[in-house]
Design a protein around this motif. Structure first.
Motif, PDB file in Angstrom:
ATOM      1  N   GLU A  69      24.289  23.841  -0.841  1.00  0.00           N
ATOM      2  CA  GLU A  69      24.279  22.778  -1.845  1.00  0.00           C
ATOM      3  C   GLU A  69      25.694  22.504  -2.353  1.00  0.00           C
ATOM      4  O   GLU A  69      26.439  23.435  -2.658  1.00  0.00           O
ATOM      5  N   CYS A  76       7.735  14.652 -11.849  1.00  0.00           N
ATOM      6  CA  CYS A  76       6.322  14.717 -12.240  1.00  0.00           C
ATOM      7  C   CYS A  76       5.418  14.393 -11.065  1.00  0.00           C
ATOM      8  O   CYS A  76       5.829  13.765 -10.097  1.00  0.00           O
ATOM      9  N   SER A 101       8.560  11.201  -4.794  1.00  0.00           N
ATOM     10  CA  SER A 101       8.623  11.829  -3.471  1.00  0.00           C
ATOM     11  C   SER A 101       8.050  13.235  -3.462  1.00  0.00           C
ATOM     12  O   SER A 101       7.959  13.853  -2.414  1.00  0.00           O
TER      13      SER A 101
HETATM   14  C1  LIG Z   1      16.012  11.397 -12.779  1.00  0.00           C
HETATM   15  C2  LIG Z   1      15.001  11.319 -11.673  1.00  0.00           C
HETATM   16  C3  LIG Z   1      13.666  11.553 -11.959  1.00  0.00           C
HETATM   17  C4  LIG Z   1      12.703  11.494 -10.947  1.00  0.00           C
HETATM   18  N1  LIG Z   1      11.415  11.727 -11.260  1.00  0.00           N
HETATM   19  C5  LIG Z   1      10.507  11.821 -10.266  1.00  0.00           C
HETATM   20  C6  LIG Z   1       9.181  12.210 -10.553  1.00  0.00           C
HETATM   21  O1  LIG Z   1       8.815  12.343 -11.727  1.00  0.00           O
HETATM   22  N2  LIG Z   1       8.334  12.417  -9.518  1.00  0.00           N
HETATM   23  C7  LIG Z   1       8.719  12.236  -8.217  1.00  0.00           C
HETATM   24  O2  LIG Z   1       7.942  12.490  -7.288  1.00  0.00           O
HETATM   25  N3  LIG Z   1       9.942  11.769  -7.934  1.00  0.00           N
HETATM   26  C8  LIG Z   1      10.841  11.567  -8.917  1.00  0.00           C
HETATM   27  N4  LIG Z   1      12.109  11.155  -8.616  1.00  0.00           N
HETATM   28  C9  LIG Z   1      12.371  10.594  -7.279  1.00  0.00           C
HETATM   29  C10 LIG Z   1      12.585  11.597  -6.166  1.00  0.00           C
HETATM   30  O3  LIG Z   1      11.496  12.460  -6.049  1.00  0.00           O
HETATM   31  C11 LIG Z   1      13.833  12.404  -6.392  1.00  0.00           C
HETATM   32  O4  LIG Z   1      14.941  11.543  -6.275  1.00  0.00           O
HETATM   33  C12 LIG Z   1      13.996  13.606  -5.457  1.00  0.00           C
HETATM   34  O5  LIG Z   1      14.909  14.469  -6.060  1.00  0.00           O
HETATM   35  C13 LIG Z   1      14.416  13.250  -4.044  1.00  0.00           C
HETATM   36  O6  LIG Z   1      14.412  14.406  -3.265  1.00  0.00           O
HETATM   37  P1  LIG Z   1      15.456  14.687  -2.094  1.00  0.00           P
HETATM   38  O7  LIG Z   1      15.285  16.112  -1.728  1.00  0.00           O
HETATM   39  O8  LIG Z   1      15.342  13.648  -1.056  1.00  0.00           O
HETATM   40  O9  LIG Z   1      16.882  14.478  -2.769  1.00  0.00           O
HETATM   41  P2  LIG Z   1      17.550  15.288  -3.952  1.00  0.00           P
HETATM   42  O10 LIG Z   1      16.525  15.986  -4.773  1.00  0.00           O
HETATM   43  O11 LIG Z   1      18.455  14.324  -4.635  1.00  0.00           O
HETATM   44  O12 LIG Z   1      18.396  16.412  -3.235  1.00  0.00           O
HETATM   45  C14 LIG Z   1      19.545  16.166  -2.486  1.00  0.00           C
HETATM   46  C15 LIG Z   1      20.478  17.333  -2.699  1.00  0.00           C
HETATM   47  O13 LIG Z   1      21.483  17.315  -1.688  1.00  0.00           O
HETATM   48  C16 LIG Z   1      22.714  17.632  -2.291  1.00  0.00           C
HETATM   49  N5  LIG Z   1      23.770  17.098  -1.423  1.00  0.00           N
HETATM   50  C17 LIG Z   1      24.078  15.809  -1.179  1.00  0.00           C
HETATM   51  N6  LIG Z   1      25.106  15.727  -0.307  1.00  0.00           N
HETATM   52  C18 LIG Z   1      25.423  17.000   0.025  1.00  0.00           C
HETATM   53  C19 LIG Z   1      26.390  17.566   0.892  1.00  0.00           C
HETATM   54  N7  LIG Z   1      27.243  16.815   1.601  1.00  0.00           N
HETATM   55  N8  LIG Z   1      26.446  18.916   1.007  1.00  0.00           N
HETATM   56  C20 LIG Z   1      25.589  19.709   0.302  1.00  0.00           C
HETATM   57  N9  LIG Z   1      24.654  19.211  -0.548  1.00  0.00           N
HETATM   58  C21 LIG Z   1      24.574  17.883  -0.674  1.00  0.00           C
HETATM   59  C22 LIG Z   1      22.637  16.975  -3.651  1.00  0.00           C
HETATM   60  O14 LIG Z   1      23.577  17.531  -4.545  1.00  0.00           O
HETATM   61  C23 LIG Z   1      21.204  17.274  -4.032  1.00  0.00           C
HETATM   62  O15 LIG Z   1      21.050  18.508  -4.705  1.00  0.00           O
HETATM   63  C24 LIG Z   1      13.091  11.176  -9.615  1.00  0.00           C
HETATM   64  C25 LIG Z   1      14.430  10.912  -9.357  1.00  0.00           C
HETATM   65  C26 LIG Z   1      15.379  10.979 -10.364  1.00  0.00           C
HETATM   66  C27 LIG Z   1      16.823  10.682 -10.035  1.00  0.00           C
END
Ligand SMILES: Cc1cc2nc3c(=O)[nH]c(=O)nc-3n(C[C@H](O)[C@H](O)[C@H](O)COP(=O)(O)OP(=O)(O)OC[C@H]3O[C@@H](n4cnc5c(N)ncnc54)[C@H](O)[C@@H]3O)c2cc1C
Length: 385
Positions: free
Chosen positions: A34, A46, A273
């Motif tokens: 990370e 949620c 998601s």
């Molecule tokens: C404030 C907020 C609230 C949300 N609330 C909900 C909700 O209530 N329910 C729901 O289902 N969804 C919700 N979402 C939408 C969605 O579920 C989230 O955006 C979710 O976190 C997406 O999951 P992900 O694993 O694809 O990305 P992320 O959770 O964003 O994870 C990506 C990770 O990769 C890391 N990363 C990126 N580039 C690199 C790199 N080059 N090297 C190493 N690490 C890296 C980032 O720092 C991050 O930790 C919400 C989104 C946000 C922003």
């Protein structure tokens, strides 16, 4: 040290996969890499109780910040209490779950510069090889995905007096409709702790934080909720209008397995998601732990799902392209009059053919002349290329 599973990013999708694989394969060496130095305090993820299997409820239980028995929606012409439970997981809870699981190592402060099917190269040049490599680095623009936006800014207040809300209000759309479909989202974490979030379904991604914070404070003030700001969160989430999933997976072939927002794996309408991330984690855990095998398994899950989601993307196109911004709330208000089991299946991504018919049946919420140009997604994808 041999790594069995390497996940780039320790966000939601990666973390759920790591937890599920650790449970299914005791002894597997799982590493998340990370970029951030420490878990942020940025999300309240949620989900509706009906979104997840009992096994997932059990798996996430000790990471949850709150759980509620019901929820509510409010529109100018009706209010409705919904029976489905609702729960919230935060970054600290997710980090706790990862720390408690056997076999999971989280390497923080380690940005990944390049990923391939055999491993990751960090920005400082360190190479990590693994049998299975997954890319969970969050949203990335793709020419295979055309989106509109769900933008929000939330302030969590510690109120001076009890705020009086017992259950979440997932949409209070009685507010003035500006910048698209607008609603306020309310999560009561305790009698005096309340998240108030201003949300808009908009055509563009620009979010004016200061203006949105003013709106949140004005909303709270108007309800007599005075107090201090405990934390904030913001998001600009993609809402899918058109998606060529086959193109996305073809482009990724031969590399690490994309998951999460990066792979277009989110609910097209709500932007949530977590439910689909849990299902993808099940798929990974049931596959042999090798990049090629997991790639095929996740792709074979994602492609039919994207086909099923065609209907949801059509609804989005009708909402964003067929409906003037100030009239969008009528579409949602009408939706929330439908039977509760249908609403629950909608959230969980399990609509039946009959459900789809019921959603579009009756007096159309937008004129047929406005709906017709929305029918096909190909023209939108063509403009994105
Ligand atoms: C404030 C907020 C609230 C949300 N609330 C909900 C909700 O209530 N329910 C729901 O289902 N969804 C919700 N979402 C939408 C969605 O579920 C989230 O955006 C979710 O976190 C997406 O999951 P992900 O694993 O694809 O990305 P992320 O959770 O964003 O994870 C990506 C990770 O990769 C890391 N990363 C990126 N580039 C690199 C790199 N080059 N090297 C190493 N690490 C890296 C980032 O720092 C991050 O930790 C919400 C989104 C946000 C922003």
């Amino acid at each position: 040290m041999r790594i069995d599973l390497l996940l780039a990013g320790a966000g939601l999708a990666s973390a759920l996969i790591a937890l599920r694989v650790a449970e299914a394969r005791p002894g597997a060496r799982i590493r998340l890499v990370e970029q951030a130095e420490r878990p942020p305090d940025a999300h309240t993820w949620c989900f509706h109780a009906t979104d997840l299997t009992p096994a997932w409820h059990r798996r996430l239980a000790s990471g949850l910040r709150a759980r509620w028995e019901g929820q509510e929606v409010r529109f100018a012409d009706h209010r409705r209490a919904l029976r489905a439970g609702y729960a919230s997981l935060d970054d600290a809870g997710l980090a706790r779950l990862l720390a408690a699981a056997e076999g999971i190592e989280v390497v923080r402060g380690a940005p990944v510069a390049a990923l391939d099917a055999g491993g990751a190269t960090l920005r400082d040049g360190t190479r990590m090889d693994a049998a299975c490599v997954i890319d969970g680095r969050g949203a990335a623009p793709s020419r295979h995905l055309v989106t509109a936006w769900q933008k929000f800014l939330g302030i969590e207040f510690e109120t001076e007096a009890p705020h009086g809300l017992a259950r979440p209000v997932i949409m209070d759309a009685t507010v003035p409709q500006i910048d698209g479909y607008r609603f306020v989202y309310l999560l009561p974490f305790s009698p005096t702790r309340l998240l108030v979030e201003d949300t808009r379904y908009s055509d563009g991604p620009a979010l004016d934080d200061a203006a949105a914070a003013d709106e949140v404070r004005a909303y709270a003030e108007a309800r007599g909720w005075r107090g201090t700001e405990a934390r904030r969160e913001r998001g600009v989430l993609p809402i899918a209008l058109a998606h060529d999933a086959a193109g996305l997976w073809q482009e990724a072939a031969g590399g690490a397995v994309p998951v999460g927002l990066r792979a277009g794996l989110f609910h097209p309408v709500t932007g949530y998601s977590l439910p689909v991330a849990a299902r993808v984690a099940d798929v990974v855990a049931e596959s042999p732990l090798a990049t090629g095998a997991v790639f095929a398994a996740v792709r074979d899950f994602a492609l039919p799902r994207a086909r099923e989601d065609r209907f949801l993307r059509l609804l989005n196109r009708m909402l964003f392209r067929g409906c003037p911004p100030e009239a969008r709330h009528r579409v949602l208000s009408r939706f929330y009059r439908l039977p509760e089991p249908l609403i629950e299946r909608f959230y969980a991504g399990r609509l039946t053919a009959l459900d789809r018919l019921r959603i579009v049946a009756g007096k159309p919420p937008i004129p047929v002349s406005a709906a017709l140009p929305c029918l096909r997604e190909a023209p939108l994808l063509a403009t994105a290329r």
